[in-house]
Design a protein around this motif. Structure first.
Motif, PDB file in Angstrom:
ATOM      1  N   GLY A 286       0.809  -1.213   0.000  1.00 53.72           N
ATOM      2  CA  GLY A 286       0.000   0.000   0.000  1.00 53.72           C
ATOM      3  C   GLY A 286       0.840   1.259   0.000  1.00 53.72           C
ATOM      4  O   GLY A 286       0.486   2.256  -0.644  1.00 53.72           O
ATOM      5  N   VAL A 287       1.959   1.231   0.703  1.00 55.86           N
ATOM      6  CA  VAL A 287       2.854   2.390   0.721  1.00 55.86           C
ATOM      7  C   VAL A 287       3.442   2.634  -0.663  1.00 55.86           C
ATOM      8  O   VAL A 287       3.507   3.775  -1.142  1.00 55.86           O
ATOM      9  N   HIS A 288       3.877   1.565  -1.325  1.00 56.95           N
ATOM     10  CA  HIS A 288       4.470   1.755  -2.657  1.00 56.95           C
ATOM     11  C   HIS A 288       3.405   2.250  -3.640  1.00 56.95           C
ATOM     12  O   HIS A 288       3.675   3.138  -4.461  1.00 56.95           O
ATOM     13  N   LEU A 289       2.207   1.691  -3.550  1.00 60.49           N
ATOM     14  CA  LEU A 289       1.106   2.118  -4.396  1.00 60.49           C
ATOM     15  C   LEU A 289       0.781   3.584  -4.147  1.00 60.49           C
ATOM     16  O   LEU A 289       0.612   4.376  -5.080  1.00 60.49           O
TER      17      LEU A 289
ATOM     18  N   ARG B 193      -3.086   5.085   5.594  1.00 57.33           N
ATOM     19  CA  ARG B 193      -3.662   3.805   6.021  1.00 57.33           C
ATOM     20  C   ARG B 193      -2.634   2.679   5.998  1.00 57.33           C
ATOM     21  O   ARG B 193      -2.611   1.834   6.882  1.00 57.33           O
ATOM     22  N   ALA B 194      -1.790   2.662   4.984  1.00 52.13           N
ATOM     23  CA  ALA B 194      -0.890   1.530   4.793  1.00 52.13           C
ATOM     24  C   ALA B 194       0.254   1.509   5.796  1.00 52.13           C
ATOM     25  O   ALA B 194       0.791   0.435   6.097  1.00 52.13           O
TER      26      ALA B 194
ATOM     27  N   GLY C 146      -1.219  -4.130   7.039  1.00 50.69           N
ATOM     28  CA  GLY C 146      -2.489  -4.707   6.653  1.00 50.69           C
ATOM     29  C   GLY C 146      -2.961  -4.197   5.307  1.00 50.69           C
ATOM     30  O   GLY C 146      -2.263  -3.508   4.587  1.00 50.69           O
ATOM     31  N   ARG C 147      -4.217  -4.536   4.973  1.00 49.26           N
ATOM     32  CA  ARG C 147      -4.734  -4.237   3.642  1.00 49.26           C
ATOM     33  C   ARG C 147      -6.007  -3.406   3.674  1.00 49.26           C
ATOM     34  O   ARG C 147      -6.804  -3.424   2.729  1.00 49.26           O
ATOM     35  N   GLY C 148      -6.232  -2.650   4.746  1.00 53.77           N
ATOM     36  CA  GLY C 148      -7.410  -1.810   4.837  1.00 53.77           C
ATOM     37  C   GLY C 148      -7.459  -0.717   3.791  1.00 53.77           C
ATOM     38  O   GLY C 148      -8.525  -0.138   3.541  1.00 53.77           O
ATOM     39  N   TRP C 149      -6.323  -0.415   3.170  1.00 56.62           N
ATOM     40  CA  TRP C 149      -6.280   0.606   2.130  1.00 56.62           C
ATOM     41  C   TRP C 149      -6.994   0.177   0.847  1.00 56.62           C
ATOM     42  O   TRP C 149      -7.319   1.015   0.002  1.00 56.62           O
TER      43      TRP C 149
END
Length: 338
Positions: A283-286, A318-319, A323-326
């Protein structure tokens, strides 16, 4: 002596006893010169050549060893069979490589990139996304411990670029730059030491070439391996998902991002849970990609670009917790093809 013109490459090919019946220079890409030729047997061949600078700006230097890494990847990587992939996915076949002059001849995967073909209503875009997600999970899983491609410092430096410029991208749209600085320090720094698996390094729809323009399930070839490195698979996944989201957002909302992420998760977690830390990293990279790259590559006007930057910021917030809540932030209504 450089190889920069059609005459230069024709002269080089003559040393290989290849006289092309057709030759055209390809304009896609930033770093390398490339041509498509047909030889005397009517075989279509792609030629890539690296000069010690990027093709679009000779004042920007770039090491020519990028071609060495691409050659190693294409001649080293072997993947297990993929019976669950409906769409065949391949790597280019290498016909010739000159490590002194940095010239690579390889098979032609097809006339269109997946990015260019995204709006074609005859293509099953979700099926392509699922196939690529499954394939990428296999690449990462099968190269965890035994596969080496060398220490590609150029790839690591380029991977850091969006992180290093994240703060300025956020600030230019009115967001707190300190978030970008913190993300670069916390996550950008990991790119130098990541060693989980082989990463393509530039995995996005523009580097997926489709062989057939008239069928809904064409062969897909994964090209442009010059940024290959050992790293964290979450960066490959995050980059493709970000670019898939941009295609969905601006070019027709055909469900590529969700199909790709779901397929990768299913295939990877069959081989062992990815875990909260991995999903957070993805999520951070995205988020970094979405917050930075639309400020450099035009997808829409300033207001739409600001929306992408804002979405990237929300993904980052969020990331960071893992986890994957993003994932819910990426949901778009899917429109039917046609």
């Amino acid at each position: 002596m450089g190889i920069v013109t059609d005459s230069d490459i024709t002269s080089y090919l003559a040393t290989l006893n290849i006289i092309p019946t057709t030759l055209s220079q390809l304009n896609g890409g930033t770093a390398n010169l490339a041509w498509r030729i047909r030889d005397s047997t009517n075989r279509s061949i792609i030629i890539k050549h690296a000069e010690p600078y990027i093709r679009t700006n000779a004042s920007i230097l770039l090491p020519t060893d990028r071609m060495d890494f691409e050659h190693v990847a294409l001649t080293t990587l072997t993947l297990p069979p993929q019976p669950h992939i409906d769409i065949p996915i391949a790597l280019p076949s290498v016909y010739h490589y000159n490590s002194t002059r940095h010239v690579l001849l390889m098979s032609d995967g097809g006339p269109r990139t997946m990015k260019a073909a995204y709006t074609d209503p005859t293509l099953d875009i979700p099926a392509l996304g699922r196939g690529l997600g499954t394939w990428l999970a296999s690449l990462h899983a099968s190269t965890k411990t035994t596969t080496s491609v060398g220490d590609n410092q150029t790839a690591k430096s380029i991977a850091r670029y969006s992180y290093a410029n994240l703060a300025s991208a956020l600030a230019s749209y009115g967001f707190d730059a300190s978030l970008g600085e913190d993300i670069d320090a916390e996550y950008g720094s990991l790119l130098q030491s990541d060693d989980a698996c082989i990463c393509h390094g530039d995995f996005w729809p523009g580097n997926i070439v489709l062989a057939a323009a008239s069928t809904s399930r064409p062969t897909a070839t994964v090209v442009d391996w010059e940024l290959v490195r050992r790293g964290c698979g979450a960066t490959d996944v995050g980059q493709f998902a970000a670019e898939a989201y941009l295609l969905d957002r601006f070019c027709g909302s055909r469900g590529l991002c969700a199909a790709f992420l779901d397929a990768y998760a299913l295939a990877a977690e069959e081989k062992g849970a990815l875990g909260r830390e991995w999903w957070g990293r993805c999520g951070v990279h995205l988020g970094t990609h979405l917050a930075f790259w639309p400020t450099s590559v035009v997808w829409g006007g300033r207001e739409e670009t600001g929306e992408c930057v804002g979405l990237g910021r929300e993904l980052l917030l969020r990331a960071r917790g893992g986890g994957r809540g993003w994932r819910e932030l990426l949901v778009l209504p899917i429109k039917p093809a046609g």
